[in-house]
Write a protein that holds these residues in place. Structure first.
Motif: not given
Length: 220
Positions: A16-17, A23, A52, A172, A193
């Protein structure tokens, strides 16, 4: 005389992201759920965004038991976890790639093994990967419950690689810290992030990441 390029044997990636623009989907789902308790919405969103790499079930367990004070209320924890999945699963299956990520995977597949490391629950992650037709891309996928440092160590052991032979790509601070704690090379995909610092290995899209990897590394 040209600089000697680093030899790498394996690449691990967050999901994710990092590979997909998901996100906001998860953030919106947490917002929707916590909004049922408006007095806690703001503080829980702040708490959530600072963690996260923590799995959703752990987050709802904390919310129910520590914030609401309902220790042992597994029914509510299960309900919130299931609702989160309902709000996010199909949206993540359908959401767009990070620019250039699909081409990156296609170019490097077969050249060295890919591992996926995600805080998404394992069963759900497997479903998303299957629906996005990615099952043959990754040698192994690791989902929640997960400790990313332990998983990265496990991958190195499986591939018989040292930290300087592994590359981890994430978006992140938790991804960054996991790599740095093991002295693994880290490439940051700049999302929302807030990676630590302003490193020259942080990129907004995968065209730049791909060019950097081709320039900086030799694939073993």
């Amino acid at each position: 005389m040209p600089l000697k390029r680093t030899v790498i044997k394996v690449i691990a990636l967050d999901f994710d992201g990092t590979l997909v623009e998901s996100n906001y989907i998860k953030d919106q789902a947490f917002e929707t759920i916590f909004s049922e308790w408006p007095e806690y919405r703001r503080s829980m969103m702040q708490w959530n965004l600072a963690r996260k790499s923590v799995g959703r079930r752990e987050k709802f367990c904390y919310f129910v038991e520590e914030v609401l004070g309902q220790r042992g209320n597994k029914k509510l924890i299960n309900q919130l976890t299931d609702k989160f999945s309902e709000l996010t699963r199909q949206a993540i299956i359908d959401c767009p790639w990070v620019q250039g990520a699909q081409e990156f995977l296609e170019y490097f597949r077969g050249k060295l093994p890919f591992y996926l490391v995600s805080a998404t629950p394992q069963k759900e992650l497997d479903e998303i990967i299957a629906k996005r037709d990615l099952k043959n891309i990754f040698k192994r996928t690791y989902g929640a419950p997960i400790d990313k440092i332990e998983v990265l160590e496990k991958i190195m052991s499986e591939e018989k690689s040292s930290p300087n032979q592994m590359l981890y790509i994430g978006d992140s601070p938790e991804d960054q810290q996991a790599a740095e704690s093991l002295e693994i090379d880290f490439i940051g995909r700049k999302s929302d992030r807030g990676l630590n610092g302003s490193g020259d290995t942080f990129f907004s899209e995968f065209e730049a990441i791909s060019a950097f990897v081709k320039k900086q590394y030799v694939l073993h």
